[in-house]
Design a protein around this motif. Structure first.
Motif, PDB file in Angstrom:
ATOM      1  N   SER A   1       0.856  -1.183   0.000  1.00  0.00           N
ATOM      2  CA  SER A   1       0.000   0.000   0.000  1.00  0.00           C
ATOM      3  C   SER A   1       0.894   1.235   0.000  1.00  0.00           C
ATOM      4  N   ALA A   2       0.493   2.250  -0.753  1.00  0.00           N
ATOM      5  CA  ALA A   2       1.295   3.474  -0.865  1.00  0.00           C
ATOM      6  C   ALA A   2       1.454   4.192   0.465  1.00  0.00           C
ATOM      7  N   ASP A   3       0.654   3.837   1.458  1.00  0.00           N
ATOM      8  CA  ASP A   3       0.793   4.487   2.766  1.00  0.00           C
ATOM      9  C   ASP A   3       1.417   3.558   3.811  1.00  0.00           C
ATOM     10  N   ALA A   4       2.029   2.455   3.375  1.00  0.00           N
ATOM     11  CA  ALA A   4       2.623   1.513   4.334  1.00  0.00           C
ATOM     12  C   ALA A   4       3.808   0.777   3.708  1.00  0.00           C
ATOM     13  N   PHE A   5       4.894   1.498   3.469  1.00  0.00           N
ATOM     14  CA  PHE A   5       6.078   0.875   2.891  1.00  0.00           C
ATOM     15  C   PHE A   5       6.884   0.149   3.962  1.00  0.00           C
ATOM     16  N   PRO A   6       7.547  -0.936   3.562  1.00  0.00           N
ATOM     17  CA  PRO A   6       8.378  -1.673   4.515  1.00  0.00           C
ATOM     18  C   PRO A   6       9.665  -0.902   4.799  1.00  0.00           C
ATOM     19  N   GLU A   7      10.322  -1.264   5.867  1.00  0.00           N
ATOM     20  CA  GLU A   7      11.619  -0.687   6.240  1.00  0.00           C
ATOM     21  C   GLU A   7      12.634  -1.810   6.324  1.00  0.00           C
ATOM     22  N   PRO A   8      13.898  -1.485   6.164  1.00  0.00           N
ATOM     23  CA  PRO A   8      14.503  -0.209   5.771  1.00  0.00           C
ATOM     24  C   PRO A   8      14.291   0.056   4.279  1.00  0.00           C
ATOM     25  N   PHE A   9      14.371   1.335   3.906  1.00  0.00           N
ATOM     26  CA  PHE A   9      13.988   1.784   2.569  1.00  0.00           C
ATOM     27  C   PHE A   9      15.076   2.655   1.960  1.00  0.00           C
ATOM     28  N   VAL A  10      15.242   2.591   0.638  1.00  0.00           N
ATOM     29  CA  VAL A  10      16.182   3.467  -0.082  1.00  0.00           C
ATOM     30  C   VAL A  10      15.573   4.869  -0.079  1.00  0.00           C
ATOM     31  N   GLU A  11      16.166   5.780   0.651  1.00  0.00           N
ATOM     32  CA  GLU A  11      15.565   7.100   0.876  1.00  0.00           C
ATOM     33  C   GLU A  11      15.254   7.887  -0.397  1.00  0.00           C
ATOM     34  N   PRO A  12      16.162   7.984  -1.382  1.00  0.00           N
ATOM     35  CA  PRO A  12      15.807   8.769  -2.575  1.00  0.00           C
ATOM     36  C   PRO A  12      14.582   8.224  -3.316  1.00  0.00           C
ATOM     37  N   HIS A  13      14.279   6.955  -3.116  1.00  0.00           N
ATOM     38  CA  HIS A  13      13.120   6.376  -3.798  1.00  0.00           C
ATOM     39  C   HIS A  13      11.805   6.845  -3.196  1.00  0.00           C
ATOM     40  N   ARG A  14      11.802   7.292  -1.955  1.00  0.00           N
ATOM     41  CA  ARG A  14      10.562   7.825  -1.359  1.00  0.00           C
ATOM     42  C   ARG A  14      10.047   9.012  -2.178  1.00  0.00           C
ATOM     43  N   GLN A  15      10.934   9.948  -2.508  1.00  0.00           N
ATOM     44  CA  GLN A  15      10.536  11.121  -3.289  1.00  0.00           C
ATOM     45  C   GLN A  15      10.139  10.716  -4.708  1.00  0.00           C
ATOM     46  N   ARG A  16      10.869   9.803  -5.310  1.00  0.00           N
ATOM     47  CA  ARG A  16      10.535   9.356  -6.667  1.00  0.00           C
ATOM     48  C   ARG A  16       9.160   8.693  -6.696  1.00  0.00           C
ATOM     49  N   ILE A  17       8.868   7.869  -5.701  1.00  0.00           N
ATOM     50  CA  ILE A  17       7.562   7.219  -5.622  1.00  0.00           C
ATOM     51  C   ILE A  17       6.468   8.251  -5.388  1.00  0.00           C
ATOM     52  N   ALA A  18       6.718   9.209  -4.512  1.00  0.00           N
ATOM     53  CA  ALA A  18       5.714  10.255  -4.245  1.00  0.00           C
ATOM     54  C   ALA A  18       5.366  11.003  -5.526  1.00  0.00           C
TER      55      ALA A  18
END
Length: 169
Positions: A135-152
């Motif tokens: 779900s777009a509001d429940a990503f697993p961790e740990p996460f590649v940080e630059p991809h958060r902005q790209r996904i948003a």
């Protein structure tokens, strides 16, 4: 991501000197399941085998390959999912990277919003240990940080492409 053969050939000539490489991030978004709209879109993510971080699918273009074709290829190769490019969601650079072997790179990224076509996700090659919808509001961790902005950026359906500036440029 495994090193493409053409980069290995370049490295034989230039050693570890910095290479500027074109890359893609493919944000596969599923907004419907079984013909029914989802309340919250789902995003296809992979757990990388090199660092155990979750991310969108990404990779390097092959010589003569268009960015859109590379995005679809990377998703198919890494997850078994068929998808199609919908739009460019952003263009950015990741700044300099030095790998453990001393190789230096600077990646320039074109992020695509990709539409789901078919398939069930699985770790289809050795670049990932897992592939799944989240779900777009429940990503697993740990996460590649630059991809958060790209996904948003990709989740902003129909929004214009984003062009974030690197702090050095």
């Amino acid at each position: 991501m495994p090193t493409p053969e053409y980069i290995k050939e370049l490295r034989r000539d230039i050693g570890t000197k910095q290479l500027y490489l074109p890359g893609v991030t493919a944000v596969v978004v599923r907004r419907h399941a079984a013909g029914t709209p989802l309340r919250t879109p789902e995003v296809l993510l992979v757990k990388r085998s090199d660092n155990a971080l979750w991310s969108a699918t990404s990779g390097i273009l092959e010589p003569g390959e268009s960015p859109a074709a590379a995005a679809a290829r990377e998703v198919r190769e890494e997850t078994g999912i068929e998808c199609r490019p919908l739009r460019v969601a952003g263009v950015s650079d990741g700044g300099p990277v030095t790998f453990p072997n001393g190789d230096e790179c600077w990646f320039h990224d074109v992020t695509f919003e990709m539409g789901y076509v078919s398939g069930e996700p699985f770790a289809a090659d050795d670049e990932s240990t897992e592939a799944a919808w989240f779900s777009a509001d429940a990503f697993p961790e740990p996460f590649v940080e630059p991809h958060r902005q790209r996904i948003a950026c990709a989740l902003e359906e129909g929004a214009p492409a984003r062009f974030p500036m690197h702090p050095q440029g």
